[in-house]
Motif scaffolding. Structure first.
Motif, PDB file in Angstrom:
ATOM      1  N   PRO A 181       0.801  -1.226   0.000  1.00  0.00           N
ATOM      2  CA  PRO A 181       0.000   0.000   0.000  1.00  0.00           C
ATOM      3  C   PRO A 181       0.834   1.277   0.000  1.00  0.00           C
ATOM      4  N   ASP A 182       2.036   1.237   0.588  1.00  0.00           N
ATOM      5  CA  ASP A 182       2.903   2.424   0.610  1.00  0.00           C
ATOM      6  C   ASP A 182       3.902   2.449  -0.555  1.00  0.00           C
ATOM      7  N   TRP A 183       3.789   1.508  -1.478  1.00  0.00           N
ATOM      8  CA  TRP A 183       4.648   1.407  -2.668  1.00  0.00           C
ATOM      9  C   TRP A 183       6.121   1.167  -2.336  1.00  0.00           C
ATOM     10  N   GLN A 184       6.423   0.660  -1.163  1.00  0.00           N
ATOM     11  CA  GLN A 184       7.813   0.409  -0.814  1.00  0.00           C
ATOM     12  C   GLN A 184       8.224  -1.045  -1.021  1.00  0.00           C
ATOM     13  N   GLU A 185       7.296  -1.858  -1.518  1.00  0.00           N
ATOM     14  CA  GLU A 185       7.639  -3.229  -1.876  1.00  0.00           C
ATOM     15  C   GLU A 185       6.736  -3.694  -3.012  1.00  0.00           C
ATOM     16  N   MET A 222       8.131   2.886  -8.211  1.00  0.00           N
ATOM     17  CA  MET A 222       8.118   2.973  -6.754  1.00  0.00           C
ATOM     18  C   MET A 222       8.598   4.339  -6.286  1.00  0.00           C
ATOM     19  N   LEU A 223       9.652   4.843  -6.905  1.00  0.00           N
ATOM     20  CA  LEU A 223      10.166   6.159  -6.522  1.00  0.00           C
ATOM     21  C   LEU A 223       9.195   7.271  -6.895  1.00  0.00           C
ATOM     22  N   LEU A 224       8.577   7.168  -8.047  1.00  0.00           N
ATOM     23  CA  LEU A 224       7.568   8.161  -8.434  1.00  0.00           C
ATOM     24  C   LEU A 224       6.443   8.206  -7.396  1.00  0.00           C
ATOM     25  N   VAL A 233       6.774  16.456  -6.638  1.00  0.00           N
ATOM     26  CA  VAL A 233       7.797  17.492  -6.811  1.00  0.00           C
ATOM     27  C   VAL A 233       9.129  16.919  -7.290  1.00  0.00           C
ATOM     28  N   TYR A 234       9.166  15.623  -7.573  1.00  0.00           N
ATOM     29  CA  TYR A 234      10.387  14.988  -8.058  1.00  0.00           C
ATOM     30  C   TYR A 234      10.191  14.453  -9.473  1.00  0.00           C
ATOM     31  N   VAL A 235      11.259  14.528 -10.250  1.00  0.00           N
ATOM     32  CA  VAL A 235      11.302  13.943 -11.586  1.00  0.00           C
ATOM     33  C   VAL A 235      12.121  12.662 -11.464  1.00  0.00           C
ATOM     34  N   VAL A 236      11.584  11.558 -11.951  1.00  0.00           N
ATOM     35  CA  VAL A 236      12.256  10.259 -11.832  1.00  0.00           C
ATOM     36  C   VAL A 236      12.264   9.590 -13.203  1.00  0.00           C
ATOM     37  N   TRP A 237      13.453   9.158 -13.630  1.00  0.00           N
ATOM     38  CA  TRP A 237      13.599   8.489 -14.929  1.00  0.00           C
ATOM     39  C   TRP A 237      14.557   7.315 -14.804  1.00  0.00           C
ATOM     40  N   ASP A 265      12.530   3.422   4.267  1.00  0.00           N
ATOM     41  CA  ASP A 265      12.293   4.819   4.656  1.00  0.00           C
ATOM     42  C   ASP A 265      13.613   5.590   4.657  1.00  0.00           C
ATOM     43  N   GLU A 266      14.683   4.921   5.084  1.00  0.00           N
ATOM     44  CA  GLU A 266      15.996   5.571   5.134  1.00  0.00           C
ATOM     45  C   GLU A 266      16.466   5.965   3.735  1.00  0.00           C
ATOM     46  N   GLU A 267      16.232   5.105   2.755  1.00  0.00           N
ATOM     47  CA  GLU A 267      16.618   5.416   1.373  1.00  0.00           C
ATOM     48  C   GLU A 267      15.850   6.629   0.853  1.00  0.00           C
ATOM     49  N   LEU A 268      14.571   6.672   1.118  1.00  0.00           N
ATOM     50  CA  LEU A 268      13.753   7.801   0.653  1.00  0.00           C
ATOM     51  C   LEU A 268      14.186   9.105   1.321  1.00  0.00           C
TER      52      LEU A 268
END
Length: 157
Positions: free
Chosen positions: A32-36, A70-72, A78-82, A106-109
């Motif tokens: 649900p939080d898109w972290q996996e 996942m990063l998007l 406010v972030y651009v991810v490619w 969470d630490e990576e984000l």
């Protein structure tokens, strides 16, 4: 509960998109939080190559979009991810169903946000690795992705 329903709908959506469906891979879980995210890639008539193992193109294509997506979803608008670059290392022929598990902590984000908050930093590249393993955990291929991330100055508050 709504987040859980939404993540199941995303999973179904991924599996119905013709471009992803053609890889032979199937998304089995979206957190649900898109972290996996979890993916399985069965050996079938659609993924089998000339020598009877999983086609390398299917292996790569089945895992291609997920770190970017996942990063998007986790970083926000406010972030651009490619996707910037990819590398795949084949270690053992895939003669059975392979599985991949993508995770962002969470630490990576927070590290990404902190790095981009430094004055003068316009963009960063982050490297992520995912293994495709069989049911016993034996690694058959390793994919390394380089993801470009920047802040979108037009969307900053």
């Amino acid at each position: 509960m709504f987040a859980s329903l939404r993540s199941r709908l995303y999973r179904l959506g991924f599996n119905c998109v013709p471009a992803y469906r053609g890889t032979g891979g199937r998304v089995t879980y979206v957190a649900p939080d898109w972290q996996e995210i979890r993916v399985k890639l069965p050996l079938s008539w659609r993924t089998r190559n000339y020598v009877g193992t999983i086609f390398g193109g299917s292996i790569y294509a089945a895992v291609d979009p997920f770190y970017m997506m996942m990063l998007l979803k986790t970083l926000g608008d406010v972030y651009v991810v490619w996707d910037k670059e990819a590398d795949i290392r084949f270690k053992k022929p895939g003669q059975e169903t392979l599985y991949a598990r993508f995770r962002l902590s969470d630490e990576e984000l927070e590290a990404i946000r902190a790095e981009l908050a430094v004055e003068g930093t316009e963009s960063i590249d982050r490297h992520y690795t995912v293994d495709l393993v069989d049911a016993n955990g034996t690694v058959h291929a390793t994919v390394r992705k380089t993801i470009y991330i920047s802040t979108d100055e037009t969307k900053k508050v």
